[in-house]
Design a protein around this motif. Structure first.
Motif, mmCIF file in Angstrom:
data_model
loop_
_atom_site.group_PDB
_atom_site.id
_atom_site.type_symbol
_atom_site.label_atom_id
_atom_site.label_comp_id
_atom_site.label_asym_id
_atom_site.label_seq_id
_atom_site.Cartn_x
_atom_site.Cartn_y
_atom_site.Cartn_z
ATOM 1 N N GLY A 95 31.026 9.082 -32.062
ATOM 2 C CA GLY A 95 31.845 8.205 -32.891
ATOM 3 C C GLY A 95 32.111 8.781 -34.257
ATOM 4 N N GLY A 96 31.222 9.681 -34.701
ATOM 5 C CA GLY A 96 31.382 10.300 -36.012
ATOM 6 C C GLY A 96 32.239 11.549 -36.008
ATOM 7 N N GLY A 97 32.755 11.921 -34.843
ATOM 8 C CA GLY A 97 33.677 13.046 -34.787
ATOM 9 C C GLY A 97 33.125 14.327 -34.214
ATOM 10 N N PHE A 98 31.858 14.317 -33.735
ATOM 11 C CA PHE A 98 31.331 15.531 -33.121
ATOM 12 C C PHE A 98 32.179 15.850 -31.891
ATOM 13 C CE2 PHE A 98 28.551 18.313 -30.781
ATOM 14 C CZ PHE A 98 27.775 18.952 -31.739
ATOM 15 N N SER A 141 32.977 21.774 -21.701
ATOM 16 C CA SER A 141 32.382 23.078 -21.434
ATOM 17 C C SER A 141 30.862 22.993 -21.509
ATOM 18 C CB SER A 141 32.884 24.101 -22.450
ATOM 19 O OG SER A 141 32.411 23.783 -23.753
ATOM 20 N N GLU A 142 30.192 23.933 -20.861
ATOM 21 C CA GLU A 142 28.729 23.941 -20.885
ATOM 22 C C GLU A 142 28.201 24.124 -22.302
ATOM 23 O OE1 GLU A 142 25.625 27.085 -19.232
ATOM 24 O OE2 GLU A 142 26.373 25.804 -17.612
ATOM 25 N N VAL A 143 28.816 25.017 -23.061
ATOM 26 C CA VAL A 143 28.395 25.234 -24.444
ATOM 27 C C VAL A 143 28.543 23.958 -25.255
ATOM 28 C CG1 VAL A 143 28.965 26.447 -26.585
ATOM 29 C CG2 VAL A 143 28.846 27.702 -24.437
ATOM 30 N N GLY A 144 29.673 23.272 -25.087
ATOM 31 C CA GLY A 144 29.914 22.038 -25.827
ATOM 32 C C GLY A 144 28.946 20.942 -25.447
ATOM 33 N N ARG A 145 28.665 20.804 -24.161
ATOM 34 C CA ARG A 145 27.738 19.764 -23.702
ATOM 35 C C ARG A 145 26.319 20.028 -24.201
ATOM 36 N NH1 ARG A 145 28.606 19.627 -17.406
ATOM 37 N NH2 ARG A 145 27.013 17.978 -17.511
ATOM 38 N N CYS A 146 25.918 21.279 -24.182
ATOM 39 C CA CYS A 146 24.590 21.611 -24.684
ATOM 40 C C CYS A 146 24.480 21.333 -26.185
ATOM 41 C CB CYS A 146 24.257 23.067 -24.391
ATOM 42 S SG CYS A 146 23.969 23.438 -22.644
ATOM 43 N N ALA A 147 25.509 21.692 -26.926
ATOM 44 C CA ALA A 147 25.494 21.464 -28.376
ATOM 45 C C ALA A 147 25.403 19.978 -28.696
ATOM 46 C CB ALA A 147 26.745 22.071 -29.003
ATOM 47 N N SER A 148 26.173 19.164 -27.981
ATOM 48 C CA SER A 148 26.152 17.728 -28.257
ATOM 49 C C SER A 148 24.804 17.114 -27.912
ATOM 50 C CB SER A 148 27.285 17.024 -27.503
ATOM 51 O OG SER A 148 27.135 17.161 -26.101
ATOM 52 N N GLN A 149 24.175 17.552 -26.823
ATOM 53 C CA GLN A 149 22.875 16.991 -26.461
ATOM 54 C C GLN A 149 21.786 17.394 -27.447
ATOM 55 O OE1 GLN A 149 22.334 14.545 -24.331
ATOM 56 N NE2 GLN A 149 24.558 14.611 -23.989
ATOM 57 N N ARG A 150 21.861 18.604 -27.969
ATOM 58 C CA ARG A 150 20.887 18.983 -28.999
ATOM 59 C C ARG A 150 21.087 18.147 -30.265
ATOM 60 N NH1 ARG A 150 21.756 24.330 -26.884
ATOM 61 N NH2 ARG A 150 23.470 24.610 -28.349
ATOM 62 N N ILE A 194 22.285 15.114 -30.400
ATOM 63 C CA ILE A 194 21.811 13.768 -30.087
ATOM 64 C C ILE A 194 20.286 13.706 -30.159
ATOM 65 C CG2 ILE A 194 21.595 12.096 -28.193
ATOM 66 C CD1 ILE A 194 24.489 13.015 -27.386
ATOM 67 N N TYR A 195 19.626 14.717 -29.591
ATOM 68 C CA TYR A 195 18.158 14.754 -29.613
ATOM 69 C C TYR A 195 17.634 14.728 -31.047
ATOM 70 C CZ TYR A 195 13.441 16.681 -29.412
ATOM 71 O OH TYR A 195 12.094 16.885 -29.591
ATOM 72 N N HIS A 196 18.172 15.603 -31.887
ATOM 73 C CA HIS A 196 17.646 15.698 -33.256
ATOM 74 C C HIS A 196 17.954 14.432 -34.057
ATOM 75 C CE1 HIS A 196 16.071 19.711 -32.912
ATOM 76 N NE2 HIS A 196 17.213 20.151 -32.425
ATOM 77 N N LEU A 197 19.116 13.842 -33.858
ATOM 78 C CA LEU A 197 19.414 12.582 -34.535
ATOM 79 C C LEU A 197 18.468 11.483 -34.058
ATOM 80 C CD1 LEU A 197 21.063 10.801 -36.378
ATOM 81 C CD2 LEU A 197 22.766 10.554 -34.556
ATOM 82 N N GLN A 198 18.192 11.425 -32.756
ATOM 83 C CA GLN A 198 17.256 10.431 -32.233
ATOM 84 C C GLN A 198 15.883 10.582 -32.882
ATOM 85 O OE1 GLN A 198 17.903 7.959 -29.983
ATOM 86 N NE2 GLN A 198 15.815 7.208 -30.217
#
Length: 223
Positions: free
Chosen positions: A65-68, A73-82, A84-88
């Motif tokens: 929602g903040g624009g990430f 792509s695999e690179v994009g999905r991995c980046a977003s999950q990392r 999300i993890y750190h924000l959590q």
């Protein structure tokens, strides 16, 4: 006048009938596949419980929602999950750091959920974050898993951040169940055509996780 520190987190709004007696914050996860009703249930929890109960919003909603960039792509999905993890982890750190004001933080998903969305193996997910699933599981006192409804049970497409079909949501729900399977207190709530009934079951489970002084509030399942 200085602002009350915990006001940076959403907290319960029910009139407080208790005094804070616990000084160690419990993290309780509400999880499930897309469309399971987590966000609605947590809003009901906010109305039902007192100010000693903090509600941690879904990290993925804040990230996307903040624009990430939400890339396939695999690179994009991995980046977003990392991300999300750190924000959590940081949101949980805020809650854990305010033990003088809250007793339970209800988390809309936890760090384990990312393993279900990771495009590679779960082992690769944990290695990329330099942690272990056992360590992450120990962070949470309880996990309430709302199962995703099938299309005929009213799978909800209204969330603009939800991109999954009913079939994809069911597959993710199964992966989430597998990811959390090692938790000793994982409670599964099956889907039902009556969502308010499902919500009441969830909130009653959550209420049982609260200290005795915070359990006396009526559950509000109005929408």
């Amino acid at each position: 006048m200085a602002q009350h520190a915990i006001s940076v987190l959403p907290v319960g709004s029910s009139p407080c009938r208790c005094r804070l007696t616990q000084h160690e914050v419990k993290l309780v996860v509400v999880t499930g596949g897309p469309g399971a009703g987590k966000t609605a249930v947590l809003e009901m929890a906010r109305r039902s419980f007192c100010k000693h109960i903090a509600i941690l919003p879904e990290a993925a909603g804040i990230v996307f929602g903040g624009g990430f960039p939400r890339l396939a792509s695999e690179v994009g999905r991995c980046a977003s999950q990392r991300a999300i993890y750190h924000l959590q982890r940081e949101m949980e750190a805020v809650a854990l750091g305010h033990a003088s004001e809250i007793v339970v933080a209800l988390c809309d998903r936890g760090t384990i959920d990312g393993a279900a969305y990771w495009p590679r193996t779960p082992a690769d997910y944990w290695a990329s974050l330099d942690t272990q699933p056992e360590a992450e599981l120990r962070r949470y006192s309880a996990v309430v898993h709302l199962r995703t409804p099938a299309l005929e049970q009213g799978f909800d497409h209204s969330n603009p951040l939800r991109v999954e079909s009913a079939e994809q949501a069911a597959a993710l729900d199964a992966k989430i169940a597998a990811a959390w399977a090692g938790h000793p207190r994982r409670i599964e709530v099956p889907s039902t055509t009556d969502f308010l009934q499902k919500a009441r079951v969830v909130l009653e489970i959550v209420r049982d996780e609260l200290p005795a002084c915070c359990r006396g509030h009526d559950i509000d399942v109005t929408r």
